[in-house]
Scaffold this active site. Structure first.
Site, PDB file in Angstrom:
ATOM      1  N   ALA A   1       0.814  -1.221   0.000  1.00 51.12           N
ATOM      2  CA  ALA A   1       0.000   0.000   0.000  1.00 51.12           C
ATOM      3  C   ALA A   1       0.843   1.264   0.000  1.00 51.12           C
ATOM      4  O   ALA A   1       1.935   1.303   0.568  1.00 51.12           O
ATOM      5  CB  ALA A   1      -0.902   0.020   1.230  1.00 51.12           C
ATOM      6  N   ASP A   2       0.304   2.300  -0.632  1.00 47.09           N
ATOM      7  CA  ASP A   2       0.870   3.635  -0.460  1.00 47.09           C
ATOM      8  C   ASP A   2       0.610   4.040   0.995  1.00 47.09           C
ATOM      9  O   ASP A   2      -0.270   3.483   1.657  1.00 47.09           O
ATOM     10  CB  ASP A   2       0.171   4.620  -1.404  1.00 47.09           C
ATOM     11  CG  ASP A   2       0.985   5.893  -1.602  1.00 47.09           C
ATOM     12  OD1 ASP A   2       2.014   6.067  -0.914  1.00 47.09           O
ATOM     13  OD2 ASP A   2       0.590   6.714  -2.444  1.00 47.09           O
ATOM     14  N   ILE A   3       1.381   4.986   1.460  1.00 49.23           N
ATOM     15  CA  ILE A   3       1.228   5.433   2.838  1.00 49.23           C
ATOM     16  C   ILE A   3      -0.252   5.762   3.106  1.00 49.23           C
ATOM     17  O   ILE A   3      -0.875   6.452   2.335  1.00 49.23           O
ATOM     18  CB  ILE A   3       2.142   6.661   3.093  1.00 49.23           C
ATOM     19  CG1 ILE A   3       2.153   7.057   4.536  1.00 49.23           C
ATOM     20  CG2 ILE A   3       1.796   7.833   2.228  1.00 49.23           C
ATOM     21  CD1 ILE A   3       3.009   6.176   5.359  1.00 49.23           C
TER      22      ILE A   3
ATOM     23  N   GLY B   1      -2.763   4.099   2.573  1.00 46.38           N
ATOM     24  CA  GLY B   1      -3.710   3.529   1.612  1.00 46.38           C
ATOM     25  C   GLY B   1      -4.515   2.384   2.207  1.00 46.38           C
ATOM     26  O   GLY B   1      -5.657   2.142   1.827  1.00 46.38           O
TER      27      GLY B   1
END
Ligand SMILES: *[C@@H]1O[C@H](CO)[C@@H](O)[C@H](O)[C@H]1NC(C)=O
Ligand SMILES: *[C@@H]1O[C@H](CO)[C@@H](O)[C@H](O)[C@H]1NC(C)=O
Ligand SMILES: *[C@@H]1O[C@H](CO)[C@@H](O)[C@H](O)[C@H]1NC(C)=O
Ligand SMILES: *[C@@H]1O[C@H](CO)[C@@H](O)[C@H](O)[C@H]1NC(C)=O
Ligand SMILES: *[C@@H]1O[C@H](CO)[C@@H](O)[C@H](O)[C@H]1NC(C)=O
Ligand SMILES: *[C@@H]1O[C@H](CO)[C@@H](O)[C@H](O)[C@H]1NC(C)=O
Ligand SMILES: *[C@@H]1O[C@H](CO)[C@@H](O)[C@H](O)[C@H]1NC(C)=O
Ligand SMILES: *[C@@H]1O[C@H](CO)[C@@H](O)[C@H](O)[C@H]1NC(C)=O
Ligand SMILES: *[C@@H]1O[C@H](CO)[C@@H](O)[C@H](O)[C@H]1NC(C)=O
Ligand SMILES: *[C@@H]1O[C@H](CO)[C@@H](O)[C@H](O)[C@H]1NC(C)=O
Ligand SMILES: *[C@@H]1O[C@H](CO)[C@@H](O)[C@H](O)[C@H]1NC(C)=O
Ligand SMILES: *[C@@H]1O[C@H](CO)[C@@H](O)[C@H](O)[C@H]1NC(C)=O
Length: 796
Positions: free
Chosen positions: A292-294, A296
């Site tokens: 995941a993106d931060i 996310g």
């Protein structure tokens, strides 16, 4: 007879789709289900599954949060597409938008391979690169400086080469952000996961950071109810414009995917089984790891079931994922699949065999080799020549040159600054802009700038140099410009006195975390006009992070030349010098449309600060496809760029079917087996188009021959879409033959009812062109009920 077989084929393919549509099921995403033919990933799968078989449940739980298990010490992961972020002693390459303006496949591949070798040398296993999204729906998007332009075909082709380059260096390319992450404004919402996504950066937990385009934090609320924006988009445009480029990256070795912060049709990207399992892992056949993106990731359990494979210890702890596996709400098959996927890229690239030790960001590990030279070549060949009156460029035998703008010189503090992923940058940088903002920013060991190069040249070539290193322009209060000899009034106008050439440097800056508030800038535009009013040979050099309009001064009689580029990295000064003085003949081309007026861009794509429901109702009609649909005259079209020489295209274009192969497989639905890259037959070359290009000027140069396709009306497509390009380097008066290869997917559209790619019956018109608005000749192929009939040609 042929027609009958063809429709039979269409029926058969529909039949096979019915079962394939069960792709939206939990089991199909598991590599062990056999849904996807793994091809050259099979060996990695065999090794990873053998290894995972030896592990206990608690080992697996540890592995999927990056823990050490046996001699597997976890994957080191790091940004970005322009260098190993935050590291000392690395090369800072041109940012994505600049790289792609080269329109040069080989340059992209070479850069990515060299960049990959720097990641590898530092012991990093996986690079958060490339940034494939944002694609560039909006001209105001803040993150386009690190991405590859809004044309889906082009972004896919270039990103594919980039991914291949990174993986050729032995490093796992992880493409971000999956998917529909077109805006920075409101991308985050509130999360209770506290940055547990394992992504880069560090969002303050439980904080909503909603921002205005100027970077002002509008709302620091700690309420847990706020969401990130959601994108509403129809299935056709979703596949054709936004998902399509990911086919290229998966085909070329994408081993990781970073799910995005935003929502799509209401569901968070990292929590959506549709997005991660159905589209990414089954439709595209992606064999690698999803992280995941931060911020996310929103939940521990839904994200695991949706298809996330890697997270942090905090989020996937014994008491969340551990309990869920014990009570069956996450199956052991899914946990095994997660563990296997964590190791797919690792084994695929033989990272278990002598991978370099991990180096911290300050360790002295030299990895740069000859990369500075390559970075300079890429930067110089990315620069676009927009206009060149009376051969103003290249600069030759000048006695007196003046340069203007803060962009000509380094900023007072630098070359690196604190990483800001909250959009606190722009709309211009005071000082030379060679990197974009946010995590695409890069780390400079040094930075070459115009003032440095002009000084060196003045000393060498013997011209008189003057500068005005400020964006604010002034006229002398006491009238007149010059004193006696070299004594000048301290004003912009004063510096123009007795100049053979006045070069104005300006930039437009933005980056991760914030979108753009303007596509022009009143201050720097006034500087150009002040200089041009007083200097009859005014040349403008622009470095930008997205579309930067030029209409405030482009028709000024004294503006004789304009160069336009992205953020050029550490070799920026050298590369601009190469082009300005003619060591390099410019060969960059635009990868976005430059409008005459901001209002010419689709208002629906503007940043909407107070709206979390974004309706992408324009579908496929973004950038030049929108300008064509609305018949709006751009200032400079997608694909446009001049050279110090001239080119002509041959009048004859031929289009033909690929020889060999069964003609009946031409039309209708794709029927190939599901593989790592989507259905196999999507990649079959079904037709070729051939043309010739001649260098008609006196110097060597490079032309970018482009191919645009008009689909049959039944396909419901934009008027013309890029379907081929080739950069050809030509000596004076030489001619080259260019052949474009069209794959089945290039002639297919997404059929939403059948949930498959389909070639419609009708006339396919192929335009050979020098830009999306500069069509030179065309040829037509007619495809009927699965059989292509004939090709013919014409001029335009
Ligand atoms: C789900 O996918 C698996 C693997 O492709 C398949 O065997 C199974 O039949 C599918 N289930 C349903 C309900 O379609
Ligand atoms: C930034 O934008 C916000 C919202 O539009 C506005 O309230 C604020 O005044 C702006 N700040 C500056 C410095 O322009
Ligand atoms: C939000 O927090 C930042 C940093 O703490 C502060 O500078 C800003 O003024 C705050 N904004 C609002 C609207 O409270
Ligand atoms: C998780 O559980 C395993 C045993 O199942 C134990 O070895 C490990 O220490 C636990 N981890 C934490 C962080 O509690
Ligand atoms: C299983 O455990 C998870 C995580 O604690 C919990 O959310 C879920 O409700 C549990 N399900 C059942 C059926 O007990
Ligand atoms: C552990 O080391 C051996 C010997 O180098 C190697 O063959 C094996 O693939 C390694 N396993 C992992 C998970 O790295
Ligand atoms: C640029 O010029 C303006 C107007 O004269 C002045 O206010 C400003 O301080 C100057 N900036 C720098 C960096 O010298
Ligand atoms: C232009 O850029 C400068 C510096 O970033 C900024 O202060 C200014 O508000 C921008 N806009 C105009 C209209 O000058
Ligand atoms: C062009 O520059 C010259 C000075 O070289 C000036 O006299 C003239 O007015 C300028 N032209 C325009 C249209 O501003
Ligand atoms: C431009 O200005 C220069 C010096 O200011 C002058 O020598 C030259 O003749 C001018 N050129 C034209 C085309 O007006
Ligand atoms: C751009 O368009 C707006 C709205 O149509 C108009 O008000 C403005 O004058 C235009 N600007 C230019 C430079 O033409
Ligand atoms: C193809 O070129 C011919 C010759 O110039 C022109 O008449 C025709 O309109 C073009 N066809 C299309 C579909 O653009």
């Amino acid at each position: 007879m042929k027609q009958v077989s063809a429709s039979l084929l269409a029926l058969l393919s529909l039949g096979s789709l019915a079962s394939a549509d069960a792709s939206n099921n939990y089991t199909a995403q598991l590599l062990s289900s056999g849904t996807i033919k793994l091809g050259d990933w099979q060996d990695a799968y065999d090794k990873a599954s053998a290894f995972v078989k030896t592990l206990s449940t608690s080992d697996k739980l540890s592995l999927v949060v990056g823990g050490e298990v046996g001699n597997f010490t976890g994957l080191h992961m790091l940004d970005s597409s322009s260098n190993p972020l935050g590291y000392y002693y690395v090369t800072n390459w041109p940012a994505g938008l600049a790289m792609v303006m080269t329109w040069d496949n080989d340059a992209i591949h070479k850069q990515a391979k060299a960049l990959g070798s720097e990641f590898r040398g530092k012991g990093i296993n996986l690079a958060y690169a490339p940034t494939l999204e944002p694609l560039g729906r909006s001209a105001w998007g803040g993150r386009q400086g690190e991405t590859y332009g809004p044309d889906s075909y082009f972004a896919g082709a270039m990103r594919g080469r980039f991914v291949k380059g990174i993986s050729d260096a032995g490093v796992i390319p992880s493409t971000k952000h999956f998917i529909m992450n077109e805006y920075e404004t409101n991308r985050e919402g509130t999360t209770s996961m506290g940055g547990g996504g394992g992504g880069p950066g560090g969002a303050p937990p439980n904080k909503r950071r909603r921002q205005a385009t100027n970077g002002t934090v509008l709302d620091n609320s700690t309420s847990s109810s706020s969401d990130a924006y959601t994108v509403h988009i129809d299935d056709k445009a979703y596949h054709e414009t936004y998902l399509a480029p990911f086919y290229d990256t998966v085909k070329n070795g994408m081993g990781g995917a970073m799910c995005a912060m935003n929502r799509v049709n209401g569901l968070y990207s990292c929590e959506s089984q549709d997005l991660l399992a159905k589209y990414l892992k089954v439709e595209l056949g992606f064999p690698g790891i999803v992280h995941a993106d931060i911020s996310g990731q929103r939940t521990a359990i839904n994200s695991a079931n949706a298809g996330m494979d890697y997270s942090s210890q905090n989020t996937w702890s014994n008491s969340t994922l551990g309990v869920a596996v014990n009570n069956g709400s996450v199956t052991t098959a899914r946990l095994d699949d997660m563990a296997i996927r964590n190791m797919m890229g690792y084994f695929h690239l033989n990272q278990d065999q002598g991978y370099p030790d991990y180096a911290s960001n300050t360790d002295y590990v030299e990895v740069r080799r000859n990369h500075a030279e390559l970075a300079r070549t890429c930067a110089a060949s990315s620069v676009v020549l927009l206009t060149n009156k009376n051969s103003a460029l290249p600069l030759k035998s000048k006695r007196s040159i003046s340069i203007f703008g803060s962009h000509a010189a380094p900023r007072y503090f630098g070359p690196n600054t604190e990483l800001d992923v909250y959009g606190g940058v722009g709309p211009t940088m005071q000082g030379h802009m060679a990197v974009v903002g946010g995590s695409g920013m890069g780390s400079l060991a040094y930075l070459t700038t115009p003032i440095q190069l002009f000084n060196e040249r003045a000393a060498k070539d013997g011209f008189q140099l003057r500068w005005w290193l400020n964006d604010t322009s002034t006229t002398s209060s006491s009238g007149g410009v010059a004193g006696s000899g070299t004594e000048l009034k301290e004003s912009t106008v004063g510096v123009t006195a007795n100049s053979d050439a006045c070069v104005v440097f300006l930039n437009a800056w933005a980056g991760e975390g914030g979108d753009r508030s303007e596509l022009t800038n009143g201050t720097t535009d006034a500087l150009v006009n002040t200089v041009a009013d007083n200097c009859n040979n005014t040349i403008v050099v622009i470095n930008t992070v997205g579309p930067r309009l030029v209409d405030a001064w482009i028709e000024h009689d004294n503006v004789t030349g304009v160069l336009y580029g992205g953020a050029l990295g550490q070799e920026s000064g050298n590369a601009l010098d190469d082009v300005l003085f003619g060591a390099v003949n410019p060969s960059g081309r635009l990868v976005h449309t430059i409008a005459k007026n901001e209002s010419d861009y689709d208002a629906n794509t503007r940043v909407q600060e107070d709206n979390l429901e974004l309706d992408f109702s324009e579908g496929n009609y973004i950038d030049y496809k929108y300008f064509d649909q609305q018949a709006i005259e751009p200032r400079y079209a997608f694909g446009y760029g001049l050279s110090y020489t001239t080119f002509e295209y041959g009048s004859r274009v031929t289009a033909q079917l690929s020889s060999g192969g069964n003609k009946r497989t031409m039309g209708g639905y794709s029927t190939g087996a599901r593989a790592v890259r989507g259905r196999e037959d999507l990649w079959d070359i079904v037709a070729t188009v051939t043309t010739t290009v001649m260098n008609t000027g006196g110097v060597a140069g490079a032309e970018v021959a482009q191919l645009y396709l008009s689909f049959p009306d039944a396909a419901g497509e934009p008027a013309r879409q890029l379907r081929g390009f080739e950069k050809v380097v030509l000596e004076p008066y030489k001619t080259a033959t260019v052949t474009f290869e069209l794959r089945r997917r290039d002639l297919s559209v997404w059929d939403t009812a059948a949930q498959n790619w389909k070639m419609e019956s009708g006339d396919y018109v192929f335009h050979v062109a020098a830009s999306s608005r500069d069509l030179r000749a065309n040829a037509t192929l007619t495809i009927q009920s699965g059989v292509s009939l004939y090709g013919e040609y014409g001029l335009e």
